[in-house]
Design a protein around this motif. Structure first.
Motif, PDB file in Angstrom:
ATOM      1  N   GLY A 106       0.744  -1.291   0.049  1.00 50.01           N
ATOM      2  CA  GLY A 106      -0.092  -0.071   0.113  1.00 50.01           C
ATOM      3  C   GLY A 106       0.903   1.258  -0.055  1.00 50.01           C
ATOM      4  O   GLY A 106       0.315   2.277   0.178  1.00 50.01           O
ATOM      5  N   TRP A 107       2.123   1.325  -0.483  1.00 51.66           N
ATOM      6  CA  TRP A 107       2.880   2.360  -0.383  1.00 51.66           C
ATOM      7  C   TRP A 107       2.776   3.336  -1.370  1.00 51.66           C
ATOM      8  O   TRP A 107       2.215   2.785  -2.435  1.00 51.66           O
ATOM      9  CB  TRP A 107       4.554   1.796  -0.657  1.00 51.66           C
ATOM     10  N   LYS A 108       2.749   4.532  -1.171  1.00 48.93           N
ATOM     11  CA  LYS A 108       2.449   5.434  -2.305  1.00 48.93           C
ATOM     12  C   LYS A 108       4.064   6.306  -2.394  1.00 48.93           C
ATOM     13  O   LYS A 108       4.592   6.620  -1.232  1.00 48.93           O
ATOM     14  CB  LYS A 108       1.394   6.595  -1.765  1.00 48.93           C
ATOM     15  N   ARG A 109       4.319   6.732  -3.213  1.00 50.32           N
ATOM     16  CA  ARG A 109       5.378   7.587  -3.851  1.00 50.32           C
ATOM     17  C   ARG A 109       5.269   8.853  -3.032  1.00 50.32           C
ATOM     18  O   ARG A 109       4.200   9.582  -3.192  1.00 50.32           O
ATOM     19  CB  ARG A 109       5.533   8.061  -5.278  1.00 50.32           C
ATOM     20  N   HIS A 110       6.525   9.426  -2.589  1.00 49.07           N
ATOM     21  CA  HIS A 110       6.357  10.543  -1.797  1.00 49.07           C
ATOM     22  C   HIS A 110       6.687  11.744  -2.743  1.00 49.07           C
ATOM     23  O   HIS A 110       7.446  11.479  -3.851  1.00 49.07           O
ATOM     24  CB  HIS A 110       7.781  10.417  -0.861  1.00 49.07           C
ATOM     25  N   ASN A 111       6.352  13.025  -2.610  1.00 46.55           N
ATOM     26  CA  ASN A 111       6.395  14.180  -3.390  1.00 46.55           C
ATOM     27  C   ASN A 111       8.109  14.663  -3.541  1.00 46.55           C
ATOM     28  O   ASN A 111       8.381  15.303  -4.360  1.00 46.55           O
ATOM     29  CB  ASN A 111       5.430  15.031  -3.100  1.00 46.55           C
ATOM     30  N   SER A 112       8.626  14.625  -2.260  1.00 47.07           N
ATOM     31  CA  SER A 112       9.938  15.056  -2.336  1.00 47.07           C
ATOM     32  C   SER A 112      10.949  14.341  -1.538  1.00 47.07           C
ATOM     33  O   SER A 112      10.639  13.761  -0.598  1.00 47.07           O
ATOM     34  CB  SER A 112       9.506  16.444  -1.375  1.00 47.07           C
ATOM     35  N   TYR A 113      12.216  14.619  -2.114  1.00 47.68           N
ATOM     36  CA  TYR A 113      13.146  13.852  -1.333  1.00 47.68           C
ATOM     37  C   TYR A 113      13.371  14.352   0.057  1.00 47.68           C
ATOM     38  O   TYR A 113      14.054  13.840   0.880  1.00 47.68           O
ATOM     39  CB  TYR A 113      14.573  14.133  -2.089  1.00 47.68           C
ATOM     40  N   ASP A 114      12.988  15.742   0.312  1.00 48.17           N
ATOM     41  CA  ASP A 114      13.211  16.276   1.624  1.00 48.17           C
ATOM     42  C   ASP A 114      12.633  15.463   2.732  1.00 48.17           C
ATOM     43  O   ASP A 114      12.926  15.916   3.842  1.00 48.17           O
ATOM     44  CB  ASP A 114      12.799  17.680   1.414  1.00 48.17           C
ATOM     45  N   SER A 115      11.519  14.894   2.353  1.00 43.61           N
ATOM     46  CA  SER A 115      10.778  14.147   3.476  1.00 43.61           C
ATOM     47  C   SER A 115      11.313  13.027   4.000  1.00 43.61           C
ATOM     48  O   SER A 115      10.934  12.553   4.925  1.00 43.61           O
ATOM     49  CB  SER A 115       9.448  13.772   2.839  1.00 43.61           C
ATOM     50  N   TYR A 116      12.396  12.511   3.484  1.00 45.29           N
ATOM     51  CA  TYR A 116      13.264  11.630   4.076  1.00 45.29           C
ATOM     52  C   TYR A 116      13.714  11.780   5.467  1.00 45.29           C
ATOM     53  O   TYR A 116      14.096  12.729   5.567  1.00 45.29           O
ATOM     54  CB  TYR A 116      14.368  11.182   3.134  1.00 45.29           C
ATOM     55  N   ASN A 117      13.691  10.590   6.213  1.00 43.16           N
ATOM     56  CA  ASN A 117      14.287  10.684   7.850  1.00 43.16           C
ATOM     57  C   ASN A 117      15.480  10.810   7.736  1.00 43.16           C
ATOM     58  O   ASN A 117      16.425  10.366   6.733  1.00 43.16           O
ATOM     59  CB  ASN A 117      13.725   9.788   8.570  1.00 43.16           C
ATOM     60  N   THR A 118      16.061  11.194   8.827  1.00 40.42           N
ATOM     61  CA  THR A 118      17.528  11.111   8.927  1.00 40.42           C
ATOM     62  C   THR A 118      17.615   9.890   9.767  1.00 40.42           C
ATOM     63  O   THR A 118      16.724   8.951   9.863  1.00 40.42           O
ATOM     64  CB  THR A 118      18.121  12.305   9.786  1.00 40.42           C
TER      65      THR A 118
END
Length: 120
Positions: A106-118
């Motif tokens: 049920g994964w959906k693509r994220h809109n931005s690379y900025d949303s990645y966790n550290t």
């Protein structure tokens, strides 16, 4: 994740689970003795059982790398891994339903690379 020079290729999500597969998104070099003790275990559970043998900083780097390779955030990778373990598939099931496991999750693509966790 150690200082050893004796490496083998490990599958982050075990191939025996019917998810992850043999792709570059699911493999990484691992010390041969650690790989033999990991076998088909959940990597997050395995890490907790072997904290005394694994450099935590390298573990966190690996988790971040695998997450990015799979276009997931770190916490999503953890959730996805536990989902794969709970929803193992046989070879027959994999052949019958060849959708990507992330799609089945049920994964959906994220809109931005900025949303990645550290690192966690």
């Amino acid at each position: 994740m150690t200082d050893s020079k004796n490496f083998t290729v490990d599958h982050f999500i075990p191939v025996s689970w019917g998810h992850g597969g043999l792709t570059i998104r699911n493999v990484y070099p691992l010390n041969a003795s650690l790989n033999s003790c990991k076998r088909h275990k959940n990597p997050f559970v395995w890490f907790e059982e072997n904290r005394d043998k694994i450099d935590e900083e390298r573990w966190n780097e690996l988790i971040f790398y695998i997450a990015v390779q799979n276009d997931l955030m770190v916490e999503e990778l953890r959730e996805f891994t536990f989902w794969c373990e709970a929803n193992k598939r046989s070879i027959k099931q994999v052949k019958a339903d060849q959708r990507d496991s992330k799609e089945r999750f049920g994964w959906k693509r994220h809109n931005s690379y900025d949303s990645y966790n550290t690192f966690p």
